[in-house]
Design a protein around this motif. Structure first.
Motif, short mmCIF file in Angstrom:
data_model
loop_
_atom_site.label_atom_id
_atom_site.label_comp_id
_atom_site.label_asym_id
_atom_site.label_seq_id
_atom_site.Cartn_x
_atom_site.Cartn_y
_atom_site.Cartn_z
N TYR A 103 -7.32 -4.54 3.05
CA TYR A 103 -6.26 -4.12 2.14
C TYR A 103 -6.73 -4.29 0.69
O TYR A 103 -7.45 -5.24 0.36
N ARG B 139 0.83 -1.21 0.00
CA ARG B 139 0.00 0.00 0.00
C ARG B 139 0.86 1.26 0.00
O ARG B 139 0.52 2.27 -0.64
N THR C 281 1.59 -3.13 -7.10
CA THR C 281 1.40 -3.91 -5.88
C THR C 281 1.24 -5.39 -6.26
O THR C 281 0.72 -5.71 -7.33
#
Length: 545
Positions: free
Chosen positions: A436, A278, A444
Motif C-alpha cells: 500500500y 487508496r 490519505t
C-alpha cells in the motif's frame, strides 16, 4: 461479596440506538394511551447517546413517520434531502456509471448523522418518562433459578488490571426487569452470550459481516452538490472480495465518505483501512476532496447475513432487536429504518405479552410479527443479493440484476452463506502480500491520526477488554500461519507484533486505541479474541458520524 444497588423496571433496554430508543418510545406511547404506565429504562455504554453510533447514513423515514407522524414539526434532524443517485463501477483508472438498482433509489430519503438522530430520539423518549443512563455498560446477564433472564448487570468502575478495586471503585448495578431487550448493535457481547446459552442461531445460516470505515470531510470543491448520493463497487478491491463505497453530500459543504469490506475475504494481507485510503485517490473521486479537510473518522462492523441469518428473536425473559438480530437491508445499504421499526414491533409485542403474562417468560409474539411485517418482507426480498457475490464481482452484479429486475426478489430458492467469516482466511504462504502507498497527510492518512479524530478514550489502568482465550495462539496460529491478520484488519492499530524479526516477537494489544468496531471478535481465525465491554463511557466519541 460486593454489595450492589438494584433497580427494577418493567422493561430494560440495552443500547440507545434507533432500535432501543424506538422500542422504549413505543412502549411509552402504548402504555400512556391506555392508562397502564410501564417503567422503561435504557442503558447506553457510550459517554452520551450517539457517542458510539456510526452509519453512512441515508435514512428512509418510513418507520420514523409511523412512530412520530409529526417528526418534522418536532425538529427531527433530517435536513438534507437526497437529490441525485449515482451507482459507479470503478476500475483502476475509470468510472463506469451503471443503472441505479431500485433499492438504491433514494427519493424521499435524507442524508443524516445517525448519532444526531439518536440524540433527538433520546430527548423524545425522556420527555415521555423513559429513564436513559449513558455511560453504563451492561456486562452480564442476571439469571433466575431456571436460567431465565431477569435483567442485566452493569460493569464495575475503578478496577485495576489485576481485577482488584482501586480507590475510585464503584460496583455495578443490578437492573432487573420483567423483560430485557437487547439492542446493542452489531456483534454485541450480551447477544453473543445469549446465542451461546440458548442456541438462538440453531437452524439459521452463519451471520456474515462487513467492516465499514467512514470519514467526514469539509470540502471546497465545485463537485460538491448537497443531496447527491454515490455508491461504488470494484476498485480498489479485487474481483473476489466483496465491498464498495458511499459518498454522501451533506449540508454546510460536508461530505460523508465511507468504504465497506466484506469480512469473508481470504487474503490475510488485505488491509481494509488502507483500501479505504487508496479508494479516495481514484481519478474520478479525488478532486472532490482536494483542498478539503478531514474532520472525523470512525469504523464499525455491520451485519450482512440478512434474512437467512436471523437467529431466534426471543429467549426466556427477553428479545433481540435491531442489529443485535441482523436486520440490515444489504440491498438498500440501510439499517436504521429496519432497526427503528423492529423496536416498535418489539414494543407492541412486549406490551401485549406483559399484560397477558405477568411472570417472566418468553415473548413468542415478537418473531412472527417481525417476519410478517414490512421489515421481514424487505429482508426476504433481498436475501439472495449478498451471497450471490461469492462467485465474484461481475457474476454477482449480473445475478443481482436478475434477482432485482427479473425475479423481483421472489426467486424460489434461498442462497446460503457457506462459511462464517473467520473460516475464510487462506494461509499467508498461499497469498500475495499487498503493498500500500504511504499516506500523504492530505488525502490519505495513517491510523494514529485517524484514531485521534475518533476521540477514543479508555482508562489505562482498567482490566483489558480485549481477551485472548489462549495467548499462545497469537504466535503459533495467527503469526505462523496467517502473519497476524489482526494487525491489518483492525482499523485502529490496536494489535501490533513487536520484534517481528526476532525470536522475542510478541503480540502487543494497544487497547486504549480500540474504537469498538468488533472486527477482531468476528474475523480472528480461531475465534481466540473476545471483545467485552470496558468501563462505561469508554471508547470513541463520535460527535457527528
Amino acid at each position: 461479596m460486593t454489595q450492589r444497588d438494584s433497580l427494577t423496571y418493567d422493561v430494560v433496554v440495552v443500547g440507545a440506538g434507533p432500535a432501543g430508543l424506538g422500542c422504549a418510545i413505543r412502549l411509552k406511547q402504548l402504555s400512556q394511551s391506555r392508562g397502564q404506565e410501564l417503567s422503561v429504562c435504557v442503558l447506553e455504554k457510550g459517554a452520551e447517546v450517539g457517542a458510539h453510533i456510526l452509519s453512512g447514513a441515508v435514512m428512509e423515514p418510513r418507520a420514523l413517520s409511523e412512530l412520530f407522524p409529526d417528526w418534522k414539526q418536532r425538529g427531527a434532524p433530517l435536513i438534507t434531502a437526497v437529490t441525485e443517485d449515482q451507482f459507479l463501477l470503478l476500475s483502476e483508472r475509470r468510472a463506469c456509471r451503471l443503472p441505479t438498482p431500485p433499492q438504491l433509489h433514494n427519493t424521499g430519503n435524507y442524508i443524516v448523522s445517525l448519532g444526531e438522530v439518536c440524540k433527538w430520539l433520546s430527548l423524545q423518549a425522556e420527555a415521555m418518562g423513559v429513564e436513559i443512563y449513558p455511560g453504563f455498560a451492561a456486562t452480564d446477564l442476571l439469571l433466575g433459578a431456571e436460567g431465565e433472564v431477569q435483567g442485566v448487570l452493569t460493569g464495575d468502575v475503578g478496577r485495576l488490571k489485576n481485577g482488584q478495586p482501586s480507590p475510585r471503585f464503584q460496583p455495578g448495578m443490578e437492573l432487573r426487569a420483567r423483560q430485557t431487550v437487547i439492542a446493542e448493535g452489531c456483534r454485541g457481547s450480551l447477544a453473543r452470550r445469549l446465542n451461546e446459552r440458548f442456541s438462538l442461531s440453531a437452524g439459521a445460516q452463519p451471520q456474515t459481516y462487513g467492516l465499514g470505515l467512514k470519514e467526514i470531510w469539509e470540502v471546497d470543491s465545485p463537485l460538491y452538490r448537497p443531496g447527491q448520493v454515490t455508491h461504488t463497487v470494484g476498485w480498489p478491491l479485487d474481483s473476489r472480495t466483496y465491498g464498495g463505497s458511499w459518498i454522501y453530500h451533506l449540508d454546510d459543504r460536508r461530505v460523508s465518505v465511507g468504504f465497506v469490506v466484506g469480512l469473508d475475504y481470504s487474503n490475510p494481507y488485505l488491509d481494509p483501512f488502507e483500501e479505504f485510503q487508496r479508494f479516495k485517490t481514484h481519478p474520478a473521486l479525488r478532486a472532490l476532496f482536494q483542498g478539503g479537510r478531514r474532520v472525523a473518522y470512525g469504523a464499525r462492523a455491520l451485519n450482512e447475513g440478512g434474512w437467512q441469518s436471523i437467529p431466534r428473536l426471543s429467549f426466556p425473559g427477553g428479545i433481540l432487536i435491531g442489529d443485535s438480530a441482523g436486520f440490515l437491508n444489504v440491498g438498500k445499504i440501510k439499517g436504521s429504518h429496519t432497526a427503528l421499526k423492529s423496536g416498535m414491533i418489539a414494543a407492541e409485542s412486549l406490551y401485549e405479552h406483559l399484560n397477558d403474562t405477568p411472570q417472566l417468560s418468553e415473548c413468542t409474539l415478537f418473531e412472527p410479527a417481525l417476519r410478517t411485517s414490512w421489515v421481514g418482507q424487505e429482508l426476504k426480498a433481498v436475501r439472495n443479493l449478498r451471497p450471490g457475490f461469492r462467485w465474484g464481482l461481475i457474476p454477482g452484479l449480473i445475478h443481482a440484476a436478475l434477482d432485482t429486475w427479473i425475479w423481483r426478489g421472489r426467486a424460489p430458492w434461498t442462497l446460503s452463506h457457506a462459511h462464517a467469516d473467520h473460516q475464510t482466511l487462506r494461509a499467508a504462504s498461499a497469498c500475495t502480500p499487498i503493498t500500500y502507498p504511504k499516506p500523504d497527510g492530505k488525502l490519505t492518512f495513517d491510523r494514529p491520526s485517524s484514531v485521534f479524530l475518533a476521540q477514543t478514550t479508555h482508562e489505562e489502568t482498567q482490566p483489558d477488554h480485549l481477551i485472548l482465550a489462549d495467548p499462545k495462539k497469537a504466535l503459533t496460529i495467527n503469526w505462523e500461519i496467517y502473519r497476524s491478520p489482526e494487525t491489518r484488519y483492525c482499523p485502529a492499530g490496536v494489535y501490533e507484533i513487536v520484534n517481528s524479526n526476532t525470536p522475542e516477537r510478541h503480540l502487543q494489544i494497544n487497547a486504549a486505541n480500540c474504537i469498538h468496531c468488533k472486527t477482531c471478535d468476528i474475523k480472528d481465525p480461531q475465534q481466540n479474541i473476545r471483545w467485552v465491554p470496558p468501563e462505561g463511557g469508554s471508547g470513541p466519541q463520535y460527535p457527528n458520524l
